[in-house]
Design an enzyme around this catalytic site. Structure first.
Site, mmCIF file in Angstrom:
data_model
loop_
_atom_site.group_PDB
_atom_site.id
_atom_site.type_symbol
_atom_site.label_atom_id
_atom_site.label_comp_id
_atom_site.label_asym_id
_atom_site.label_seq_id
_atom_site.Cartn_x
_atom_site.Cartn_y
_atom_site.Cartn_z
ATOM 1 C CD GLU A 120 11.515 -16.227 -15.975
ATOM 2 O OE1 GLU A 120 10.436 -15.643 -15.453
ATOM 3 O OE2 GLU A 120 12.304 -15.679 -16.823
ATOM 4 N NE ARG A 126 11.129 2.445 -12.283
ATOM 5 C CZ ARG A 126 11.589 1.326 -12.084
ATOM 6 N NH1 ARG A 126 11.195 0.335 -11.583
ATOM 7 N NH2 ARG A 126 12.275 0.956 -13.362
ATOM 8 C CB VAL A 184 15.012 6.235 -16.406
ATOM 9 C CG1 VAL A 184 15.909 7.520 -17.098
ATOM 10 C CG2 VAL A 184 14.998 6.090 -15.058
ATOM 11 N NE ARG A 243 18.173 5.382 -19.018
ATOM 12 C CZ ARG A 243 17.894 4.377 -18.042
ATOM 13 N NH1 ARG A 243 18.608 4.342 -17.039
ATOM 14 N NH2 ARG A 243 16.617 4.145 -18.139
HETATM 15 C C1 MV4 Z 1 15.663 -13.069 -18.454
HETATM 16 C C2 MV4 Z 1 16.601 -12.942 -19.247
HETATM 17 C C3 MV4 Z 1 16.733 -14.182 -20.228
HETATM 18 N N1 MV4 Z 1 15.974 -15.312 -19.775
HETATM 19 N N2 MV4 Z 1 14.932 -13.911 -18.263
HETATM 20 C C4 MV4 Z 1 16.994 -8.448 -16.855
HETATM 21 C C5 MV4 Z 1 15.839 -7.479 -16.232
HETATM 22 C C6 MV4 Z 1 15.006 -8.224 -15.609
HETATM 23 N N3 MV4 Z 1 13.681 -7.382 -15.472
HETATM 24 C C7 MV4 Z 1 14.669 -9.516 -16.871
HETATM 25 N N4 MV4 Z 1 16.015 -9.606 -17.027
HETATM 26 C C8 MV4 Z 1 16.400 -10.757 -17.810
HETATM 27 N N5 MV4 Z 1 15.533 -11.850 -17.746
HETATM 28 C C9 MV4 Z 1 15.111 -15.101 -18.962
HETATM 29 N N6 MV4 Z 1 14.074 -16.021 -18.685
HETATM 30 C C10 MV4 Z 1 17.474 -11.887 -19.650
HETATM 31 C C11 MV4 Z 1 17.208 -10.864 -18.822
HETATM 32 C C12 MV4 Z 1 18.362 -9.828 -19.118
HETATM 33 C C13 MV4 Z 1 19.624 -9.855 -18.801
HETATM 34 C C14 MV4 Z 1 19.853 -11.093 -17.902
HETATM 35 C C15 MV4 Z 1 21.135 -11.408 -17.483
HETATM 36 C C16 MV4 Z 1 22.204 -10.338 -17.850
HETATM 37 C C17 MV4 Z 1 21.976 -9.209 -18.451
HETATM 38 C C18 MV4 Z 1 20.644 -9.173 -19.063
HETATM 39 C C19 MV4 Z 1 20.187 -8.064 -19.842
HETATM 40 C C20 MV4 Z 1 19.244 -7.611 -19.999
HETATM 41 C C21 MV4 Z 1 17.923 -8.634 -19.687
#
Ligand code: MV4
Length: 499
Positions: free
Chosen positions: A200, A292, A295, A338
């Site tokens: 992505e 689910r 938290v 938390r």
């Molecule tokens: C991302 C993103 C930025 N761009 N996708 C983290 C949890 C998961 N469910 C989705 N996540 C992310 N997806 C795109 N296209 C940023 C996150 C993200 C993250 C990524 C790397 C390091 C720390 C992060 C913290 C929160 C969200």
């Protein structure tokens, strides 16, 4: 309704489920590992079964033993809590095959939502916006690089079987793509047994906003407002709130609809969460569905007045949702902190040990969902969550003030906790102003530290704890002859009752 529910979990969430069962007059069965004999969930449940050695794979992740515990005790349903087996399709299937009701989505729904690449594809088919990216799983490095160039850097490589941040790598530029791709694949294979990945466009400062949904077995599905979980560190959320300060009423309504759109087709049942990232322009992008109870579900309960675990139990028993979408309203603001046994001054390292002193906050609109007690020894085998402190206020400012007050009341002696860090975050001007993103915490961490590299409030906390210890163990000083309030105080008798 069920006669007896087994809770396949531990800690505060096991207590949360037991409480809901008790209010519905359902008997409860706790399971526990050898490290959890003295845990509160065992004391709270009507019956209990030891299911094995301390490591989770020998106990809380051991499907045959949990099924056996249910059969021995005659439980007719199992609530998985969160973590452990909550999103394990094989477990949900085995429970069903054993003629026991799994309190959650069906095994098929869990399996569907577990494949993040497939969930993304489904969202696209349903016209729910997703971040620009690869059409599906990416087979080779060369194909990935081509996709990345088309998207433009930075990009993020994600494990199809992942979620919650595992098996995820950012590639800032073409030079670093090969490494990110390789590491994501490697980590995915090790963690999930599948090295399927997709790509992505990387959003740099998104907000993490998720919509709580609930579906019954009669075809009704509804949403219950959003939660903003942007304050997190390395995919561990620290603070969550409902609603989100980033959404206008129109944007909120639109996201609620998108969330329903994403799950309606699959006939989703029970509690779930549709996770979105929202970019700086306020555009939402579908990320994944968490099949689910989460938290942070209490913040939703506090603003909507809906008991989500009670609804889970009712839905699993085949009953209809209590409310319709039109009945669901939200009022005011709720924030959750938390409280973990981790030392925020020492790299957030776990701080296991015995809690020798404990006083939880209370008072109006304060809820402390705790799994511990004074004298309890935190085992080193599981996560470090001690409690979730949740407050409600008429608006966001009132909720922040109340959280500050409640955190200041909290006393935990014997182990390090995240309370001093939480106190500082709640007081931070950017938090107060709602200027949040997933980059917030890393950005403000230096602000939270004094010049000596520690949090400025350490001295204050140390003084408070010293006072607490003194009051607990000291005997009263000799009373001065003059017992007027000022003389009494001057004699160092603070904390002792004036005769
Ligand atoms: C991302 C993103 C930025 N761009 N996708 C983290 C949890 C998961 N469910 C989705 N996540 C992310 N997806 C795109 N296209 C940023 C996150 C993200 C993250 C990524 C790397 C390091 C720390 C992060 C913290 C929160 C969200």
């Amino acid at each position: 309704m069920f006669k007896r529910v087994l809770i396949a979990n531990r800690g505060e969430i096991a207590l949360r489920v037991i409480r809901a069962c008790k209010e519905l007059d359902i008997e409860t069965v706790a399971v526990y590992s050898e490290a959890d004999r003295e845990s509160l969930h065992v004391r709270f449940a009507a019956d209990d079964v030891c299911i094995g050695r301390p490591p989770a794979r020998d106990s809380y992740l051991n499907i045959p033993r949990i099924i056996a515990a249910a059969e021995i005790t005659g439980a007719d349903a199992i609530h998985p809590g969160y973590g452990f087996l909550a999103e394990n399709a094989e477990f949900a299937n085995t429970v069903r095959a054993s003629n026991i009701t799994f309190i959650g989505p069906t095994a098929e729904q869990i399996g569907q939502m577990g494949d993040k690449a497939a969930a993304r594809k489904l969202a696209q088919k349903l016209k729910v916006p997703t971040v620009p990216g690869s059409a599906g799983p990416v087979e080779s490095m060369e194909e990935g690089l081509k996709v990345a160039h088309k998207l433009g850097f930075p990009v993020i490589v994600k494990a199809a079987a992942g979620g919650g941040g595992k098996g995820m790598r950012v590639a800032p530029d073409a030079e670093q793509f090969a490494q990110a791709f390789g590491l994501a694949k490697q980590e995915a294979l090790a963690a999930f047994g599948s090295d399927e990945v997709y790509i992505e466009k990387y959003l740099s400062r998104p907000r993490h906003i998720e919509i709580q949904i609930m579906g019954d077995t009669h075809g009704k599905v509804m949403h219950l407002c959003e939660r903003d979980c942007s304050v997190q560190r390395r995919h561990q959320k620290l603070i969550e709130e409902a609603p989100s300060s980033a959404l206008s009423p129109a944007a909120r309504a639109e996201m609620g609809e998108l969330a329903l759109e994403a799950v309606r087709a699959s006939g989703y049942t029970n509690a779930g969460t549709v996770e979105f990232l929202v970019d700086e322009a306020g555009r939402p992008y579908f990320m994944e569905v968490n099949a689910r109870l989460q938290v942070e579900h209490p913040v939703t309960e506090m603003v909507t007045g809906v008991d989500l675990v009670r609804e889970q139990l009712r839905i699993a028993a085949g009953e209809k949702l209590t409310l319709t979408q039109a009945d669901v309203t939200w009022r005011g603001w709720a924030i959750e902190c938390r409280v973990n046994a981790e030392d925020p001054f020492a790299g957030w390292l776990p701080s296991p040990g015995t809690i020798t002193g404990l006083r939880a906050p209370s008072g109006p609109w304060v809820r402390d969902d705790s799994g511990v007690y004074e004298g309890y020894t935190i085992p080193r085998f599981y996560d470090t969550l001690l409690s979730k402190l949740i407050v409600w206020g008429a608006d966001r400012a009132a909720a922040c003030d109340r959280m500050a007050r409640a955190l200041a009341e909290y006393r935990v002696v014997g182990v390090r906790t995240t309370i001093p860090a939480l106190t500082r975050i709640i007081a931070h001007p950017d938090f107060r102003a709602g200027r949040l993103s997933t980059a917030f915490l890393e950005r403000v961490l230096p602000d939270l530290r004094a010049n000596d590299g520690r949090f400025a409030s350490v001295a204050v906390i140390a003084a408070v704890l010293a006072e607490y210890e003194r009051a607990r163990h000291a005997s009263p000083p000799p009373a001065p002859a003059d017992t007027t309030p000022s003389a009494w105080r001057a004699a160092g008798t603070r904390g002792w009752i004036r005769p």
